[in-house]
Design a protein around this motif. Structure first.
Motif, mmCIF file in Angstrom:
data_model
loop_
_atom_site.group_PDB
_atom_site.id
_atom_site.type_symbol
_atom_site.label_atom_id
_atom_site.label_comp_id
_atom_site.label_asym_id
_atom_site.label_seq_id
_atom_site.Cartn_x
_atom_site.Cartn_y
_atom_site.Cartn_z
ATOM 1 N N HIS A 36 -61.522 -16.888 -9.207
ATOM 2 C CA HIS A 36 -62.096 -17.169 -7.898
ATOM 3 C C HIS A 36 -62.090 -15.921 -7.029
ATOM 4 O O HIS A 36 -61.053 -15.300 -6.816
ATOM 5 N N VAL A 37 -63.259 -15.527 -6.544
ATOM 6 C CA VAL A 37 -63.366 -14.408 -5.604
ATOM 7 C C VAL A 37 -63.799 -14.986 -4.259
ATOM 8 O O VAL A 37 -64.858 -15.599 -4.154
ATOM 9 N N PRO A 38 -62.965 -14.822 -3.215
ATOM 10 C CA PRO A 38 -63.322 -15.381 -1.900
ATOM 11 C C PRO A 38 -64.625 -14.760 -1.389
ATOM 12 O O PRO A 38 -64.978 -13.652 -1.782
ATOM 13 N N SER A 39 -65.295 -15.468 -0.503
ATOM 14 C CA SER A 39 -66.558 -14.931 -0.002
ATOM 15 C C SER A 39 -66.285 -13.687 0.826
ATOM 16 O O SER A 39 -65.257 -13.569 1.499
ATOM 17 N N GLY A 40 -67.195 -12.727 0.755
ATOM 18 C CA GLY A 40 -66.994 -11.453 1.452
ATOM 19 C C GLY A 40 -66.082 -10.520 0.687
ATOM 20 O O GLY A 40 -65.740 -9.453 1.167
ATOM 21 N N ARG A 41 -65.654 -10.915 -0.501
ATOM 22 C CA ARG A 41 -64.837 -10.069 -1.356
ATOM 23 C C ARG A 41 -65.565 -9.871 -2.681
ATOM 24 O O ARG A 41 -66.495 -10.612 -3.002
ATOM 25 N N PRO A 92 -67.753 -3.734 -0.563
ATOM 26 C CA PRO A 92 -68.904 -4.097 -1.395
ATOM 27 C C PRO A 92 -69.278 -2.923 -2.296
ATOM 28 O O PRO A 92 -68.956 -1.785 -1.963
ATOM 29 N N PRO A 93 -69.922 -3.182 -3.426
ATOM 30 C CA PRO A 93 -70.276 -2.078 -4.322
ATOM 31 C C PRO A 93 -71.087 -1.032 -3.560
ATOM 32 O O PRO A 93 -72.189 -1.331 -3.098
#
Lengths: 217, 421, 267
Positions: free
Chosen positions: C177-182, C196-197
Motif C-alpha cells: 500500500h502506497v498512501p496517496s501523494g506518496r 514524485p519521480p
C-alpha cells in the motif's frame, strides 16, 4: 659491523662519516622539505579565502544623483571609498600655484594612483574624484571638509582633514607639507561604464595596473 | 658530551641550560637496544598531538561556534578557505589515527608490563591522557554541528542524568540551557581548544616519569649496564622517523583518498533538534565503551560500568601480581592478553550494531570478560603462572637471538655498544 | 616476520580493522531500516578511483537538470555561482557565470532603505526556491525537501544511492500500500517516498545534443551533485598522489638511514 673499533657516538659521527652520511643527510633533507611543505597549506589558509576575494569584486556606483560639491561614501573590499563631484570653482583652485606650493607631492609622482589618474585632478573625469578614504599616516578616515577657511584657519583651501593626527589633504587627495601623513590619498582602480556609472575595482580597457602596487594605503 | 663550543650557544646555556637538557634527554638518554617497532607508537602519539594542535589552531581561525553558523563555517573551510579541505580532513582523520596510535601504545604497555614498578605513575598519567583525549574528541565531534554532533552530544550528556539526586542538575549545568544548544556549543568549543594543551602538559609529566627510569623493553628486564643500551639519538630518532614515514603513508591514503570513510554521513546533515537520525553511533574509537554502556540493562549501572571500564586501567599496576613484566615470558597471560584484544574488537563491533538478537549476548559476554580479565584473571594468573626463565641481560639475549638466526658478526655485539661518559 | 615489516603490517592491519569497524556503524542503519533491500545499482563514474576526475560536459548537463528540475524544490545553499566558473568548477567562463547568476533575483535594500530585489551576482549563494525553511516545508507536509549541497556526502551509499533513488521509481508490488501523494521507490528505506519521480526521458533538452534518457539524466545530475558535495576532489587526489610519492621516497631513504645508523649495533 667492521666499524666496531670506534666505540663512541662522537667518533662515528666524525670519522665514520662519509660512509653512512649520504642516506642520513638525504633523510634529514627530506624530513626538512616535508615539514616545510606541510607548513605551506597552514600559512596559505590565512590568506583571503575564495569567498572573501569574490566579495572584493568590482562594484558599480550610480553617480546620477551626486550633485556638484557633494561626496558619497561606498565600501569596496571593506574599505571606505570617497566619490566627490567637484565644482568648477574647486577644480580651479586645485591648479592655483599658491595652494599647490604647499603640497608635498603636487605632481603625484609617488605611485598612489593608477597611471590614468596621475594628473592635476587625480581622476579620469576632472569633476569626479575617486579615493580610498584611508589616511596614509595611520589608517584613520579623513573628514570631507570642502569649505575654505572655518576652524582650520583662514588659509584652508578646502579638502580632507584627518581627525586623528591632523593630516590635511586638498580636494584631490594630495597631502600638504607639515603634517604627519607622508603620501597622497590612494586612488583605486576605476572606470566609467557609462556617463554616470563608475565601476570601482576595474581599470579602463587596455590598462593593466595592480592595486597592490600602491605605495601606502 | 660537552655542549658546543659556539659562543652564542654557551652564552644561552649559561643562562638557560636548554642545550645540556636536550643533550641529556636525547644524546645521553640511554635506551634499551632491543626495543621493537611497537615502541614507535609513543613518539608517533606525540607527533599526532602536534599535528592535531597545529591543524586545530588554523581551523579555529575560520570556525564560528554558533548554532546558526557552525555547520556553514565548517563547510566554508572545506570549500572557500585555501587548503581548508586539507587542514580539516587532516584534523578529522587525525582524530581517528591519534586513537589508533594511542590504543596500540596502550596495548603494547599492557603486553610488556610497562605499567609495573617503577613505572606505575607513568602508566597512570597515560590513562589520564586517554581520558582527556576522549573528552576532547567527543567535544570536537560536536563542533561541526551536524546531526551526529547534536544527537551524540545529547545522548552522552544525558548519561549524567543517571546519577541519583544531582544527575539532572549536572546535565543542565553541562548544557547551560534546557537542551544541547548554543551555550553548549560555545563551551564545548572553548574546552575543545583548551584540553589539548592540558594533554600537552600531562604528556610533559608522562615524559618526565619515563625518563626517570627509562623505557621498558620487550624482555621486561632492567638494563644492567651500558652494553644493554644505546643513546636515544641517533638510534631511536631515526627509527622513529622511519616509523613516522610509514605511518604518514597510511595516514595520507586516508586523508587524500578516503577522507570520509571513518566518519558518519549523517554529520553532513545540519543539526536538527526536531529530528533524531535513525541510528546514533559514536565515532569508532568510543564504540567498545558504548557497547559496555548498553550491555547493562540498568541506566545507572550502565553508566557506572562505562566509567569503571576506563578507571580500572588506573589500578592495573596493582591488579597484576606477576613478578615478571613482559608477557614474552608468561605462557598463560600471553594468550589471555590476546583474548582481551579480541574482546575489545568484539565490543567495538557490538557498539556499532543495534542491541538486538545475538549482539545483546555478545555485548554482555564481552563486557563481563573485560572486567573478568582485569579483576580476576590478572591477579590470579600472576599467582599460579610459572614464567619462563629470564635472560641474564638484554645484551646477552640479543646476542643469543642473533646467533640463533645464524647472525653475521656475532662477536661485535658487545664491542660496538657505546660507552657513555 | 622480519622486524622491519612489522611496523607497516601492524599499521595497515589496525587501520583495516578500524575501517571495518567504522563501516558497519553506517551499514547498520541501512540494514536495520531495510532487511533484504536490493543492492544499489552499480554504474561507472568518471570521478571513481584515485585518478578520477569530473567529466565537465556531464557536470554542465547535470547543472542544467538541477536548474530546470531539482531547483524548483531543492536548495543548494552552500554553493555560490562563481563556484561554477573556471577549471575547478564546471568550466564556464566568468561572463557565462555572470549571466547565469543574473537570471536570479536576490533580496536587498534599496536607496530608501526598503526591501527590494536585485539580480544575483556571481558571489551570491545559489538562490533557494523558498525564502525560508518553514516556507519550504509548508508545501510538503512540514518537511522541507533536503538541501542538495552535501547530499552525496550525507547519504549512506553516496552517489550510488542518489542514482538509485532517481532511477528507482517503480509500480508497487501487489499488496503493497502506497498512501496517496506518496510514491514507491525501490531503493528508498521503507520504499515510500514523498518525492514524485523527478526525471523521465526528455525532461530537458540538452544543448550539447546528448540524448536525454532517464539514465543519462540521472547520471549527469549525480555527477553534478558529487562535484557539489566535494568540489575540491580533483585537487585532493592530485595533491595526494604527489604527497604519497614523496612519502614513499622519504620512507625508503629513512629506512636506509635507520639501517646505517644501526649498522654498528647488535639488536
Amino acid at each position: 659491523m667492521a666499524d666496531s673499533a670506534h666505540s663512541t657516538t662522537a667518533d662515528t659521527h666524525e670519522t665514520g662519516g662519509t660512509r653512512r652520511d649520504f642516506l642520513v643527510i638525504a633523510g634529514n633533507a627530506l624530513l626538512g622539505i616535508g615539514a616545510a611543505c606541510t607548513a605551506w597549506p597552514l600559512v596559505s589558509s590565512m590568506n583571503p579565502a575564495r569567498d572573501v576575494i569574490a566579495a572584493g569584486a568590482p562594484i558599480d556606483v550610480d553617480l546620477s544623483s551626486l550633485k556638484p560639491g557633494q561626496q558619497i561614501l561606498v565600501l569596496w573590499r571593506s574599505r571606505p571609498i570617497f566619490i566627490v563631484n567637484r565644482t568648477p570653482a574647486e577644480l580651479k583652485k586645485l591648479q592655483e600655484p599658491n595652494d599647490t606650493g604647499l603640497l608635498r607631492d603636487p605632481q603625484s609622482e609617488v605611485e598612489q594612483q593608477p597611471p590614468y589618474a596621475q594628473n592635476w585632478h587625480r581622476s579620469i573625469k576632472p569633476e569626479y574624484l575617486v579615493l580610498v578614504g584611508i589616511c596614509t599616516h595611520l589608517g584613520c578616515i579623513p573628514e570631507f571638509t570642502p569649505e575654505p577657511g572655518g576652524t582650520l584657519g583662514p588659509g584652508w583651501p578646502g579638502g580632507y582633514f584627518c581627525p586623528c593626527h591632523g593630516s590635511k589633504y586638498d580636494l584631490s587627495g594630495r597631502v600638504f607639507t607639515g603634517v604627519p601623513a607622508p603620501y597622497n590619498l590612494p586612488v583605486p582602480p576605476h572606470r566609467f561604464v557609462n556617463e554616470t556609472t563608475v565601476r570601482i575595482g576595474e581599470n579602463p580597457p587596455n590598462v593593466a595596473w595592480e592595486f597592490g602596487s600602491i605605495v601606502q594605503i | 658530551m660537552a655542549v658546543s663550543q659556539n659562543k652564542l650557544v654557551q652564552w644561552i646555556e649559561y643562562r638557560l641550560p636548554v642545550f645540556s637538557f636536550l643533550d641529556h634527554e636525547l644524546n645521553e638518554y640511554p635506551t634499551p637496544k632491543n626495543l621493537n617497532y611497537w615502541w614507535n607508537f609513543g613518539s608517533l602519539a606525540g607527533i599526532m598531538l602536534t599535528i592535531m594542535i597545529l591543524t586545530g589552531i588554523f581551523l579555529a581561525m575560520n570556525y564560528d561556534p554558533n548554532v546558526g553558523d557552525a555547520f556553514q563555517s565548517v563547510e566554508r573551510i572545506m570549500r572557500e578557505v585555501n587548503y581548508g579541505w586539507l587542514i580539516r580532513y587532516i584534523h578529522m582523520n587525525g582524530a581517528s589515527f591519534f586513537f589508533i596510535v594511542v590504543y596500540i601504545h596502550l596495548f603494547r604497555g599492557l603486553y610488556y608490563g610497562s605499567y609495573k614498578a617503577p613505572r606505575e605513575l607513568l602508566w597512570m598519567l597515560g590513562v589520564v591522557i586517554v581520558l582527556l583525549m576522549m573528552m576532547t574528541a567527543f567535544m570536537g565531534y560536536v563542533l561541526p554541528w551536524g546531526q551526529m554532533s547534536f544527537w551524540g552530544a545529547t545522548v552522552i550528556t544525558n548519561l549524567f542524568s543517571a546519577f541519583p539526586v544531582v544527575g539532572k542538575d549536572i546535565v543542565t549545568w553541562l548544557w547551560g540551557g534546557f537542551a544541547v544548544s548554543n551555550p553548549t556549543l560555545n563551551r564545548f568549543y572553548s574546552l575543545h581548544y583548551l584540553l589539548p594543551f592540558v594533554i600537552l602538559g600531562v604528556v610533559g609529566l608522562h615524559m618526565m616519569a619515563l625518563h626517570q627510569h627509562g623505557s621498558n623493553n620487550p624482555l621486561g628486564i632492567d638494563r644492567k649496564g651500558p652494553q644493554d643500551s644505546v643513546p636515544f639519538h641517533p638510534y631511536y630518532t631515526y627509527k622513529d622517523m622511519f616509523g613516522l614515514s610509514v605511518f604518514l603513508v597510511v595516514f595520507a591514503i586516508f586523508v587524500f583518498y578516503f577522507p570520509n570513510v571513518l566518519g558518519d554521513p549523517q554529520n553532513y546533515i545540519p543539526a536538527n533538534p526536531l529530528h533524531t537520525p535513525p541510528e546514533i553511533v559514536p565515532e569508532w574509537y568510543l564504540l567498545p565503551f558504548y557497547a559496555i554502556l548498553r550491555a547493562i540493562p540498568n541506566k545507572l549501572l550502565g553508566v557506572c560500568a562505562l566509567f569503571a571500564s576506563i578507571f580500572i586501567l588506573f589500578i592495573v599496576p596493582w591488579l597484576d601480581t606477576s613478578k615478571v613484566r613482559s608477557a614474552y615470558f608468561r605462557p598463560i597471560y600471553k594468550w589471555v592478553f590476546w583474548l582481551l584484544v579480541i574482546d575489545a574488537f568484539a565490543l567495538g563491533a557490538v557498539g556499532a550494531h543495534r542491541p538486538e538478537g545475538f549482539w545483546i549476548y555478545i555485548g554482555r559476554i564481552g563486557t563481563f570478560y573485560y572486567f573478568f580479565h582485569f579483576l580476576v584473571l590478572m591477579p590470579l594468573i600472576g599467582w599460579f603462572e610459572r614464567p619462563l626463565p629470564l635472560p641474564p641481560s638484554i645484551s646477552e639475549a640479543v646476542l643469543k637471538k642473533k646467533q640463533k638466526r645464524g647472525g653475521e658478526g656475532a662477536l661485535t655485539g658487545v664491542a660496538a655498544t657505546r660507552s657513555k661518559p | 616476520m622480519r622486524p622491519h615489516l612489522a611496523m607497516p603490517a601492524l599499521l595497515i592491519g589496525a587501520v583495516i580493522a578500524v575501517a571495518a569497524l567504522a563501516q558497519p556503524a553506517q551499514l547498520a542503519r541501512a540494514q536495520a531500516a531495510e532487511e533484504g533491500a536490493p543492492a544499489l545499482p552499480d554504474v561507472s563514474w568518471s570521478f571513481e578511483g584515485p585518478f578520477g576526475t569530473f567529466d565537465r560536459a556531464a557536470l554542465q548537463r547535470g547543472f542544467q537538470i538541477y536548474s530546470q528540475v531539482c531547483s524548483t524544490c531543492h536548495s543548494m545553499n552552500l554553493l555560490t555561482y562563481d563556484d561554477l566558473a573556471g577549471p575547478d568548477g564546471l568550466g564556464y567562463t566568468e561572463a557565462e557565470v555572470k549571466a547565469i547568476a543574473a537570471q536570479k533575483q536576490v533580496p536587498t535594500i534599496n536607496k530608501e532603505g526598503q526591501p527590494a530585489m536585485r539580480p544575483a551576482l556571481p558571489s551570491d549563494h545559489f538562490v533557494p526556491p523558498f525564502p525560508n525553511e518553514k516556507a519550504a516545508g509548508a508545501g510538503f507536509g512540514g518537511t522541507a525537501p533536503p538541501d542538495l549541497s552535501d547530499i552525496i556526502k550525507a547519504r549512506d551509499g553516496h552517489e550510488r544511492y542518489v542514482y538509485g533513488i532517481l532511477t528507482g521509481f517503480r509500480e508497487p508490488p501487489k499488496g503493497f500500500h502506497v498512501p496517496s501523494g506518496r510514491y514507491y521507490n525501490l531503493y528508498f528505506p521503507g520504499h515510500v517516498i514523498a518525492m514524485p519521480p523527478p526525471l523521465q526521458d526528455n525532461v530537458v533538452t540538452y544543448s550539447d545534443g546528448t540524448k536525454a534518457t532517464l539514465d543519462q539524466e540521472a547520471h549527469d545530475v549525480v555527477t553534478f551533485l558529487t562535484w557539489a558535495s566535494d568540489p575540491t576532489m580533483e585537487q585532493r587526489k592530485q595533491t595526494g598522489a604527489k604527497v604519497i610519492l614523496f612519502l614513499l621516497a622519504m620512507t625508503g631513504v629513512l629506512y636506509g638511514a635507520k639501517r646505517r645508523v644501526w649498522s654498528d649495533v647488535e639488536h
